[in-house]
Design an enzyme around this catalytic site. Structure first.
Site, PDB file in Angstrom:
ATOM      1  CE1 TYR A 194       1.001 -47.608   8.079  1.00  0.00           C
ATOM      2  CE2 TYR A 194       0.164 -45.365   7.830  1.00  0.00           C
ATOM      3  CZ  TYR A 194       1.082 -46.352   7.496  1.00  0.00           C
ATOM      4  OH  TYR A 194       2.069 -46.079   6.592  1.00  0.00           O
TER       5      TYR A 194
ATOM      6  CE  LYS B 291       4.571 -46.784   9.131  1.00  0.00           C
ATOM      7  NZ  LYS B 291       5.861 -47.322   8.651  1.00  0.00           N
TER       8      LYS B 291
END
Length: 244
Positions: A152, A156
């Site tokens: 994740y 990002k």
């Protein structure tokens, strides 16, 4: 109104995106409520905005599908005359130690968070009017490096690189490009799969000793999209209550 600002908000049927849509509407923006699949939830957001005297329409789009995203922007132009603000709050999260992560989950996560953000940013770069603002979403985990967030945070990190480069590529257009990087925030995306003890531990980490709320993040978005945020450009705003 010829001078009315128009916002396209993805992921607007729930969580931070919903709060951003309603907050921007309250500030006078006409809003296109972008959503992936929950027709009823998107309709509720539109009804909430219009009941309060605002203007909104819903538009369904998988943000990684460039044709669907183009139609979302078409909806804004056809309904309200143009696009001034783009907020890409749609996202996906998969938590796993890197050693155990299913690569199918990695591919799905990157399709939404990297490709999807890129598609929305590309369309925004082509269509946002002079004086506009593009707001993308990262995560404070890029800096906090919590175990289990490797895939994740990596996705990002790509968003942060995109943000900084797009801000420079928009030179001469009078369009700002920033990213908001929330810390632990009480959304379904964050709470899913976490037990009460984990949630309580994360809530105690900021000096303010609570989780963020969608409204907290929506106010940051509204600032970046509004007149007060015009001199903030090419920044990653770590809105996390002070976690370091």
């Amino acid at each position: 109104m010829a001078d009315q600002r128009v916002a396209v908000v993805t992921g607007a049927s729930r969580g931070i995106g919903r709060a951003a849509a309603t907050t921007l509407a309250a500030a006078g923006h006409a809003v296109v409520v972008g959503y992936a699949g929950d027709d009823a939830a998107a309709k509720q957001v539109v009804e909430q905005i219009t009941a309060a005297g605002g203007q909104a329409v819903a538009g369904r789009a998988d943000i990684a599908d460039e044709q669907a995203v183009a139609k979302l922007f078409d909806t804004a132009e056809q309904s309200f005359g143009g696009v001034d603000v783009v907020v890409n709050s749609a996202g996906r999260m998969s938590l796993s130690p890197i050693a155990d992560l299913d690569l199918a989950d990695l591919d799905a996560l990157h399709r939404t968070n990297i490709r999807g953000t890129f598609v929305v940013a590309r369309e925004a770069a082509r269509r946002v009017r002079t004086g506009g603002a593009i707001v993308l979403f990262s995560t404070s985990v890029v800096g906090l490096q919590f175990p289990g967030y490797g895939a994740y945070a990596a996705s990002k990190g790509a968003v942060e690189a995109m943000t900084l480069i797009l801000a420079r590529e928009m030179r001469g257009r009078d369009v700002t490009v920033n990213a908001v990087a929330p810390g632990p925030t009480a959304t379904d995306l964050f709470l899913d799969g976490k037990d009460e003890a984990t949630v309580e531990r994360l809530a105690k980490q900021p000096p303010l000793e609570r989780l963020g709320t969608p409204a907290d993040l929506a106010e940051v978005v509204a600032f970046l999209a509004g007149p007060g945020g015009r001199w903030v450009n090419g920044q990653i705003v770590r809105a996390n209550g002070g976690i370091i």
